[in-house]
Design a protein around this motif. Sequence first.
Motif, PDB file in Angstrom:
ATOM      1  N   GLY A   7       0.876  -1.332  -0.055  1.00  0.00           N
ATOM      2  CA  GLY A   7       0.027   0.035  -0.101  1.00  0.00           C
ATOM      3  C   GLY A   7       0.932   1.329   0.051  1.00  0.00           C
ATOM      4  O   GLY A   7       1.735   1.516  -0.839  1.00  0.00           O
ATOM      5  N   LYS A   8       0.931   2.026   0.797  1.00  0.00           N
ATOM      6  CA  LYS A   8       1.315   3.414   1.090  1.00  0.00           C
ATOM      7  C   LYS A   8       2.959   3.314   1.446  1.00  0.00           C
ATOM      8  O   LYS A   8       3.517   4.307   1.302  1.00  0.00           O
ATOM      9  N   TYR A   9       3.130   1.998   1.601  1.00  0.00           N
ATOM     10  CA  TYR A   9       4.726   1.896   1.871  1.00  0.00           C
ATOM     11  C   TYR A   9       5.294   1.087   1.011  1.00  0.00           C
ATOM     12  O   TYR A   9       6.528   0.608   0.808  1.00  0.00           O
ATOM     13  N   ALA A  10       4.849   1.271  -0.567  1.00  0.00           N
ATOM     14  CA  ALA A  10       5.274   0.188  -1.639  1.00  0.00           C
ATOM     15  C   ALA A  10       6.545   1.006  -1.988  1.00  0.00           C
ATOM     16  O   ALA A  10       7.517   0.351  -2.408  1.00  0.00           O
ATOM     17  N   TRP A  11       6.856   2.333  -1.633  1.00  0.00           N
ATOM     18  CA  TRP A  11       7.936   2.825  -2.375  1.00  0.00           C
ATOM     19  C   TRP A  11       9.232   2.548  -1.484  1.00  0.00           C
ATOM     20  O   TRP A  11      10.346   2.507  -2.145  1.00  0.00           O
ATOM     21  N   ARG A  12       8.877   1.890  -0.601  1.00  0.00           N
ATOM     22  CA  ARG A  12      10.144   1.204   0.342  1.00  0.00           C
ATOM     23  C   ARG A  12      10.646  -0.049  -0.726  1.00  0.00           C
ATOM     24  O   ARG A  12      12.141   0.175  -0.786  1.00  0.00           O
ATOM     25  N   THR A  13      10.056  -0.572  -1.543  1.00  0.00           N
ATOM     26  CA  THR A  13      10.512  -1.604  -2.138  1.00  0.00           C
ATOM     27  C   THR A  13      11.372  -1.450  -3.293  1.00  0.00           C
ATOM     28  O   THR A  13      12.852  -1.548  -3.208  1.00  0.00           O
ATOM     29  N   THR A  27      20.251  -8.656  -1.713  1.00  0.00           N
ATOM     30  CA  THR A  27      18.754  -8.963  -1.135  1.00  0.00           C
ATOM     31  C   THR A  27      18.129  -7.517  -0.320  1.00  0.00           C
ATOM     32  O   THR A  27      19.223  -6.752  -0.031  1.00  0.00           O
ATOM     33  N   ARG A  28      17.127  -7.492  -0.029  1.00  0.00           N
ATOM     34  CA  ARG A  28      16.679  -6.064   0.622  1.00  0.00           C
ATOM     35  C   ARG A  28      17.152  -6.092   2.000  1.00  0.00           C
ATOM     36  O   ARG A  28      17.449  -5.069   2.546  1.00  0.00           O
ATOM     37  N   SER A  29      17.062  -7.392   2.584  1.00  0.00           N
ATOM     38  CA  SER A  29      17.622  -7.214   3.869  1.00  0.00           C
ATOM     39  C   SER A  29      19.299  -6.913   4.124  1.00  0.00           C
ATOM     40  O   SER A  29      19.620  -6.368   4.746  1.00  0.00           O
TER      41      SER A  29
END
Length: 82
Positions: A7-13, A27-29
């Motif tokens: 949702g509103k946190y999709a920008w994080r990806t 990896t993202r982590s």
Amino acid sequence: MRINTDGKYAWRTDLYDRVGEQLGENTRSGAIDASCKFTHEMLANLEAATDHSDMTEDLARTLSTSSVEIEYRIESGVRIKD
């Protein structure tokens, strides 16, 4: 730990993927871990840079970010006490 990327946190990806690429993480982590390590080290380096003989107000502005502001100024003056 779960970090919400819906949702509103999709920008994080996208942010995590871009930073991961810049830091050579697959990896993202790994990107988050590397970012934390970089920030920890860089804050100490920025603090040390303010005392460096080559520091200027322009360089301090260049090194500043939206999260960290480097302030550098030289003050001089004469005070006469009554």
